[in-house]
Design a protein around this motif. Sequence first.
Motif, PDB file in Angstrom:
ATOM      1  N   THR A   4       0.824  -1.210   0.000  1.00  0.00           N
ATOM      2  CA  THR A   4       0.000   0.000   0.000  1.00  0.00           C
ATOM      3  C   THR A   4       0.857   1.258   0.000  1.00  0.00           C
ATOM      4  O   THR A   4       0.580   2.221  -0.728  1.00  0.00           O
ATOM      5  CB  THR A   4      -0.926   0.029   1.231  1.00  0.00           C
ATOM      6  OG1 THR A   4      -1.752  -1.143   1.213  1.00  0.00           O
ATOM      7  CG2 THR A   4      -1.796   1.268   1.229  1.00  0.00           C
ATOM      8  N   MET A   5       1.921   1.247   0.810  1.00  0.00           N
ATOM      9  CA  MET A   5       2.819   2.395   0.873  1.00  0.00           C
ATOM     10  C   MET A   5       3.519   2.612  -0.465  1.00  0.00           C
ATOM     11  O   MET A   5       3.730   3.753  -0.896  1.00  0.00           O
ATOM     12  CB  MET A   5       3.850   2.191   1.981  1.00  0.00           C
ATOM     13  CG  MET A   5       3.282   2.253   3.387  1.00  0.00           C
ATOM     14  SD  MET A   5       2.612   3.892   3.800  1.00  0.00           S
ATOM     15  CE  MET A   5       4.124   4.842   3.914  1.00  0.00           C
ATOM     16  N   GLY A   6       3.871   1.523  -1.120  1.00  0.00           N
ATOM     17  CA  GLY A   6       4.513   1.637  -2.427  1.00  0.00           C
ATOM     18  C   GLY A   6       3.591   2.264  -3.451  1.00  0.00           C
ATOM     19  O   GLY A   6       3.999   3.141  -4.228  1.00  0.00           O
ATOM     20  N   MET A   7       2.340   1.810  -3.469  1.00  0.00           N
ATOM     21  CA  MET A   7       1.358   2.368  -4.399  1.00  0.00           C
ATOM     22  C   MET A   7       1.078   3.829  -4.077  1.00  0.00           C
ATOM     23  O   MET A   7       0.971   4.670  -4.979  1.00  0.00           O
ATOM     24  CB  MET A   7       0.067   1.542  -4.331  1.00  0.00           C
ATOM     25  CG  MET A   7       0.223   0.119  -4.858  1.00  0.00           C
ATOM     26  SD  MET A   7      -1.191  -0.957  -4.468  1.00  0.00           S
ATOM     27  CE  MET A   7      -2.503  -0.136  -5.366  1.00  0.00           C
ATOM     28  N   SER A  49       9.742   1.724  -0.183  1.00  0.00           N
ATOM     29  CA  SER A  49       8.883   0.585  -0.518  1.00  0.00           C
ATOM     30  C   SER A  49       9.602  -0.398  -1.440  1.00  0.00           C
ATOM     31  O   SER A  49       9.463  -1.618  -1.304  1.00  0.00           O
ATOM     32  CB  SER A  49       7.588   1.080  -1.175  1.00  0.00           C
ATOM     33  OG  SER A  49       6.881   1.935  -0.306  1.00  0.00           O
ATOM     34  N   PHE A  50      10.381   0.132  -2.380  1.00  0.00           N
ATOM     35  CA  PHE A  50      11.194  -0.753  -3.217  1.00  0.00           C
ATOM     36  C   PHE A  50      12.149  -1.554  -2.337  1.00  0.00           C
ATOM     37  O   PHE A  50      12.373  -2.747  -2.555  1.00  0.00           O
ATOM     38  CB  PHE A  50      11.997   0.058  -4.241  1.00  0.00           C
ATOM     39  CG  PHE A  50      11.254   0.339  -5.517  1.00  0.00           C
ATOM     40  CD1 PHE A  50      10.919  -0.695  -6.374  1.00  0.00           C
ATOM     41  CD2 PHE A  50      10.911   1.640  -5.858  1.00  0.00           C
ATOM     42  CE1 PHE A  50      10.235  -0.443  -7.565  1.00  0.00           C
ATOM     43  CE2 PHE A  50      10.232   1.905  -7.035  1.00  0.00           C
ATOM     44  CZ  PHE A  50       9.895   0.868  -7.896  1.00  0.00           C
ATOM     45  N   ILE A 126      18.134   1.574  -6.874  1.00  0.00           N
ATOM     46  CA  ILE A 126      16.815   0.948  -6.746  1.00  0.00           C
ATOM     47  C   ILE A 126      16.590  -0.012  -7.907  1.00  0.00           C
ATOM     48  O   ILE A 126      16.059  -1.111  -7.741  1.00  0.00           O
ATOM     49  CB  ILE A 126      15.698   2.007  -6.712  1.00  0.00           C
ATOM     50  CG1 ILE A 126      15.754   2.829  -5.418  1.00  0.00           C
ATOM     51  CG2 ILE A 126      14.328   1.359  -6.868  1.00  0.00           C
ATOM     52  CD1 ILE A 126      15.532   2.039  -4.153  1.00  0.00           C
ATOM     53  N   GLY A 127      17.003   0.406  -9.107  1.00  0.00           N
ATOM     54  CA  GLY A 127      16.856  -0.449 -10.278  1.00  0.00           C
ATOM     55  C   GLY A 127      17.593  -1.763 -10.122  1.00  0.00           C
ATOM     56  O   GLY A 127      17.132  -2.813 -10.587  1.00  0.00           O
ATOM     57  N   LEU A 128      18.734  -1.715  -9.461  1.00  0.00           N
ATOM     58  CA  LEU A 128      19.518  -2.941  -9.250  1.00  0.00           C
ATOM     59  C   LEU A 128      18.792  -3.955  -8.371  1.00  0.00           C
ATOM     60  O   LEU A 128      19.048  -5.158  -8.463  1.00  0.00           O
ATOM     61  CB  LEU A 128      20.868  -2.590  -8.602  1.00  0.00           C
ATOM     62  CG  LEU A 128      21.873  -1.800  -9.458  1.00  0.00           C
ATOM     63  CD1 LEU A 128      23.124  -1.494  -8.640  1.00  0.00           C
ATOM     64  CD2 LEU A 128      22.244  -2.566 -10.722  1.00  0.00           C
ATOM     65  N   THR A 129      17.887  -3.472  -7.511  1.00  0.00           N
ATOM     66  CA  THR A 129      17.196  -4.376  -6.582  1.00  0.00           C
ATOM     67  C   THR A 129      16.032  -5.119  -7.227  1.00  0.00           C
ATOM     68  O   THR A 129      15.511  -6.069  -6.641  1.00  0.00           O
ATOM     69  CB  THR A 129      16.647  -3.604  -5.366  1.00  0.00           C
ATOM     70  OG1 THR A 129      15.566  -2.739  -5.780  1.00  0.00           O
ATOM     71  CG2 THR A 129      17.732  -2.766  -4.710  1.00  0.00           C
ATOM     72  N   ILE A 130      15.629  -4.680  -8.416  1.00  0.00           N
ATOM     73  CA  ILE A 130      14.464  -5.295  -9.065  1.00  0.00           C
ATOM     74  C   ILE A 130      14.878  -6.529  -9.860  1.00  0.00           C
ATOM     75  O   ILE A 130      15.711  -6.453 -10.769  1.00  0.00           O
ATOM     76  CB  ILE A 130      13.758  -4.296 -10.000  1.00  0.00           C
ATOM     77  CG1 ILE A 130      13.218  -3.108  -9.195  1.00  0.00           C
ATOM     78  CG2 ILE A 130      12.623  -4.978 -10.767  1.00  0.00           C
ATOM     79  CD1 ILE A 130      12.567  -2.036 -10.045  1.00  0.00           C
ATOM     80  N   LEU A 190       4.762   2.785 -13.822  1.00  0.00           N
ATOM     81  CA  LEU A 190       5.214   1.403 -13.754  1.00  0.00           C
ATOM     82  C   LEU A 190       5.520   0.985 -12.316  1.00  0.00           C
ATOM     83  O   LEU A 190       5.317  -0.183 -11.954  1.00  0.00           O
ATOM     84  CB  LEU A 190       6.452   1.219 -14.631  1.00  0.00           C
ATOM     85  CG  LEU A 190       6.229   1.355 -16.145  1.00  0.00           C
ATOM     86  CD1 LEU A 190       7.550   1.287 -16.887  1.00  0.00           C
ATOM     87  CD2 LEU A 190       5.276   0.273 -16.647  1.00  0.00           C
ATOM     88  N   SER A 191       5.987   1.918 -11.510  1.00  0.00           N
ATOM     89  CA  SER A 191       6.244   1.607 -10.098  1.00  0.00           C
ATOM     90  C   SER A 191       4.939   1.282  -9.387  1.00  0.00           C
ATOM     91  O   SER A 191       4.873   0.336  -8.585  1.00  0.00           O
ATOM     92  CB  SER A 191       6.927   2.799  -9.403  1.00  0.00           C
ATOM     93  OG  SER A 191       8.215   3.024  -9.929  1.00  0.00           O
ATOM     94  N   TYR A 192       3.904   2.052  -9.685  1.00  0.00           N
ATOM     95  CA  TYR A 192       2.588   1.783  -9.101  1.00  0.00           C
ATOM     96  C   TYR A 192       2.117   0.376  -9.474  1.00  0.00           C
ATOM     97  O   TYR A 192       1.644  -0.380  -8.618  1.00  0.00           O
ATOM     98  CB  TYR A 192       1.575   2.825  -9.582  1.00  0.00           C
ATOM     99  CG  TYR A 192       0.204   2.667  -8.982  1.00  0.00           C
ATOM    100  CD1 TYR A 192      -0.137   3.321  -7.799  1.00  0.00           C
ATOM    101  CD2 TYR A 192      -0.755   1.862  -9.589  1.00  0.00           C
ATOM    102  CE1 TYR A 192      -1.403   3.180  -7.240  1.00  0.00           C
ATOM    103  CE2 TYR A 192      -2.016   1.702  -9.032  1.00  0.00           C
ATOM    104  CZ  TYR A 192      -2.334   2.366  -7.860  1.00  0.00           C
ATOM    105  OH  TYR A 192      -3.590   2.203  -7.301  1.00  0.00           O
ATOM    106  N   GLN A 193       2.269   0.030 -10.759  1.00  0.00           N
ATOM    107  CA  GLN A 193       1.863  -1.297 -11.216  1.00  0.00           C
ATOM    108  C   GLN A 193       2.728  -2.383 -10.577  1.00  0.00           C
ATOM    109  O   GLN A 193       2.234  -3.472 -10.244  1.00  0.00           O
ATOM    110  CB  GLN A 193       1.959  -1.370 -12.746  1.00  0.00           C
ATOM    111  CG  GLN A 193       0.991  -0.444 -13.456  1.00  0.00           C
ATOM    112  CD  GLN A 193       1.147  -0.484 -14.969  1.00  0.00           C
ATOM    113  OE1 GLN A 193       2.121  -1.027 -15.492  1.00  0.00           O
ATOM    114  NE2 GLN A 193       0.202   0.115 -15.680  1.00  0.00           N
ATOM    115  N   HIS A 194       4.017  -2.085 -10.414  1.00  0.00           N
ATOM    116  CA  HIS A 194       4.941  -3.037  -9.789  1.00  0.00           C
ATOM    117  C   HIS A 194       4.495  -3.366  -8.369  1.00  0.00           C
ATOM    118  O   HIS A 194       4.445  -4.537  -7.975  1.00  0.00           O
ATOM    119  CB  HIS A 194       6.353  -2.439  -9.779  1.00  0.00           C
ATOM    120  CG  HIS A 194       7.345  -3.213  -8.979  1.00  0.00           C
ATOM    121  ND1 HIS A 194       7.980  -4.356  -9.447  1.00  0.00           N
ATOM    122  CD2 HIS A 194       7.827  -3.006  -7.713  1.00  0.00           C
ATOM    123  CE1 HIS A 194       8.791  -4.824  -8.516  1.00  0.00           C
ATOM    124  NE2 HIS A 194       8.736  -4.032  -7.459  1.00  0.00           N
TER     125      HIS A 194
END
Length: 203
Positions: A4-7, A49-50, A126-130, A190-194
């Motif tokens: 929820t926090m991420g969205m 959140s990520f 952050i991108g590296l963590t995905i 895209l972050s929201y969708q993620h």
Amino acid sequence: MNRTMGMLGSAITLISVILFAVFMLIDYSSAAYAVCIVLACGYIIMASSFGAFAAIGFEAAKLAGIAFAIIYGVFVMLVYYAQITTLQQNDLTEQAIQILDYQKFGLFFAYDLFGYAMLSVSTFFIGLTIVPKNKVDKILRTLLLFHGVFTVVGIIPVLGLFNSDMVGGEIIGVLVLEIWCLYFIPICILSYQHFKQQEIRSV
């Protein structure tokens, strides 16, 4: 809660970026400054959140991404809070205005660009963590990593490419910011969708 926090963070950041782009176009600087403070808050929530969903083995990148997000937040909040308070509410000397007004390409202009450079470093880590699980994740990871290129804006004050006597400098600055907004909007979406497709983890 992490999902929820991420969205929420993604939504706040998205709306803030869109409003910032609009306010810059219509030359409503006070609103643009204020919304940038909200943008910074939204991004810090998003970055955290990520970190919450980062896979095991990516702890260093996660912490680096959050740390640089906080540095970004501190610098841009400092700059824009000064614009809507001290700069606009006080009768300052020309020398003080030269320092505080980031449109004069002085000290606070340098702080502002340094802040956005830190944002770029943050998105890279952050991108590296995905770990991509679908098309959304792959595109998001690519955009976050490539956004790290914007770190070069931190070099601009060092090179002295902008100064108060530069013809058309303000227009160029607005154009660059609009391009950045167009790039960052898809990252927010895209972050929201993620985050939306993340499973709720039990504590």
